[in-house]
Design an enzyme around this catalytic site. Structure first.
Site, PDB file in Angstrom:
ATOM      1  N   HIS A  14       0.871  -1.186  -0.044  1.00 44.38           N
ATOM      2  CA  HIS A  14       0.139  -0.039  -0.067  1.00 44.38           C
ATOM      3  C   HIS A  14       0.876   1.192   0.036  1.00 44.38           C
ATOM      4  CE1 HIS A  14      -3.109   2.817   1.327  1.00 44.38           C
ATOM      5  NE2 HIS A  14      -3.874   1.860   1.410  1.00 44.38           N
TER       6      HIS A  14
ATOM      7  N   GLU B 171      -0.455   1.174  -5.669  1.00 48.43           N
ATOM      8  CA  GLU B 171      -0.131  -0.155  -4.765  1.00 48.43           C
ATOM      9  C   GLU B 171      -0.409  -1.250  -5.753  1.00 48.43           C
ATOM     10  OE1 GLU B 171      -3.445  -0.242  -1.764  1.00 48.43           O
ATOM     11  OE2 GLU B 171      -3.874   1.977  -2.020  1.00 48.43           O
TER      12      GLU B 171
HETATM   13  C1  BG6 Z   1      -6.693   1.607   0.043  1.00 48.72           C
HETATM   14  C2  BG6 Z   1      -8.382   1.232  -0.212  1.00 48.72           C
HETATM   15  O1  BG6 Z   1      -6.207   1.001  -0.436  1.00 48.72           O
HETATM   16  O2  BG6 Z   1      -6.614   1.932   1.460  1.00 48.72           O
HETATM   17  C3  BG6 Z   1      -9.564   2.534   0.460  1.00 48.72           C
HETATM   18  O3  BG6 Z   1      -8.734   0.979  -1.644  1.00 48.72           O
HETATM   19  C4  BG6 Z   1      -9.002   2.665   1.726  1.00 48.72           C
HETATM   20  O4  BG6 Z   1     -10.622   1.710   0.260  1.00 48.72           O
HETATM   21  C5  BG6 Z   1      -7.401   2.943   1.944  1.00 48.72           C
HETATM   22  O5  BG6 Z   1      -9.899   3.831   2.351  1.00 48.72           O
HETATM   23  C6  BG6 Z   1      -6.937   3.463   3.279  1.00 48.72           C
HETATM   24  O6  BG6 Z   1      -7.393   2.094   4.000  1.00 48.72           O
HETATM   25  P1  BG6 Z   1      -6.911   2.213   5.781  1.00 48.72           P
HETATM   26  O7  BG6 Z   1      -7.551   0.982   6.321  1.00 48.72           O
HETATM   27  O8  BG6 Z   1      -5.497   2.138   5.951  1.00 48.72           O
HETATM   28  O9  BG6 Z   1      -7.578   3.527   6.326  1.00 48.72           O
END
Ligand code: BG6
Length: 314
Positions: A167, A271
């Site tokens: 991510h 990502e």
């Molecule tokens: C992204 C998702 O990868 O991560 C989103 O596609 C999500 O939907 C975002 O809101 C952040 O996620 P988190 O759990 O780290 O707040």
């Protein structure tokens, strides 16, 4: 300590959490927290930070660190019944001092091997035994490579399936000056429209509102061009067919406690992921997924950024 290991230092980070600092001779560096197996910093040889970390990031379990490169496993986002993005991003990993043999050649000696195995508690929510090995390498030219090796160690004969993402939060000067090349004309699932499938139209991807898309069957190379910085990030990947593109924009930014109201302007998540088709491992089988990042000066053609040249170069 052997000479090749002097560039790898284990020390304390924010809130006393253990972190590993990788340094290359020309000046680039990276930091990896054992909490989450999470890369939180990647700097070029001018000391410029290339990853985004929120000024409001909470470096404290159980919240995952907002920014850097959280690892999503065994579930991407809310695509399943587990907690969003799975649980390994908020577990404390260990340094793997005797990593399993690594067949891939790498000229860099600046790397760290981490390992995570599920706890008894984890097995209650996801009843599968696994070994997750993560190698983070800083190349001599400052490239950052992450290789994950996940092995099914179930003794009950059962296979397991998972989805996965690196991510990655890239630091950008101004989101309205950024374009992504390599995903145009591809199909994507739109997380903002019940994961419905659409086809991307038009040219390069640019940003003027919230985006949360999973591009499917993407090329192994994607470019993120920061016009203002005259910098291009090149993301290369292996074993990860999909690519998620996310920016929360203003409203969602305000709703996140660990994210500044205006910070969406200075980040973009792209990502490398495996989401559409889950990966299945039988006992004893191992999966490997690699993401390699480099940051290069943007190339120009008649005064315009020329992403094709970036994507065609090796
Ligand atoms: C992204 C998702 O990868 O991560 C989103 O596609 C999500 O939907 C975002 O809101 C952040 O996620 P988190 O759990 O780290 O707040």
């Amino acid at each position: 300590m052997t000479s090749e290991k002097v560039h790898v230092e284990v020390c304390k980070g924010v809130n006393g959490l253990d972190k590993v600092v990788l340094r290359e001779i020309r000046g680039s560096s990276a930091e990896v927290y054992l909490y989450g197996g999470h890369v939180t910093s990647w700097k070029n040889d001018h000391g410029e930070e290339l990853l985004f970390i929120s000024s409001k990031a909470i470096f404290k379990p159980p919240k995952a660190i907002r920014g850097g490169i959280p690892i999503c496993f065994p579930q991407f986002s809310n695509h399943g019944s587990l907690e969003p993005h799975g649980f390994v991003r908020n577990r404390v990993w260990s340094i793997d001092s005797e990593p399993a043999p690594f067949p891939l050649n790498s000229s860099s000696k600046t790397f760290i091997d981490l390992i995570l195995k599920p706890s008894e508690e984890d097995l209650k929510t996801w009843p599968h035994s696994f070994e997750f090995r993560l190698r983070v390498t800083l190349g001599p030219g400052g490239d950052l490579m992450l290789i994950s090796r996940i092995r099914n160690t179930n003794t009950d004969g059962k296979a397991f399936s998972f989805t996965f993402a690196y991510h990655t939060y890239f630091s950008v000067s101004d989101i309205s000056e950024v374009r992504v090349e390599g995903l145009e004309t591809l199909d994507y699932l739109d997380n903002l429209q019940n994961k419905e499938r659409f086809t991307e139209q038009g040219d390069a991807i640019t940003f003027e509102s919230e985006v949360d898309k999973i591009y499917l069957s993407t090329p192994t190379k994607i470019a993120i061009l920061d016009h203002e910085k005259k910098r291009t990030f090149v993301l290369r990947k292996d074993g990860l067919p999909d690519a998620v593109v996310w920016n929360p924009w203003d409203k969602k930014a305000k709703a996140m406690a660990d994210f500044g109201d205006e910070e969406y302007k200075h980040m973009l998540c792209v990502e490398a992921a495996a989401v559409e088709k889950a990966i299945t491992l039988k006992p004893g089988e191992e999966w490997r997924g690699r993401q390699e990042l480099s940051a290069v000066p943007s190339s120009y053609c008649s005064g315009q950024l020329d992403p094709r040249r970036v994507l065609q170069s090796t």
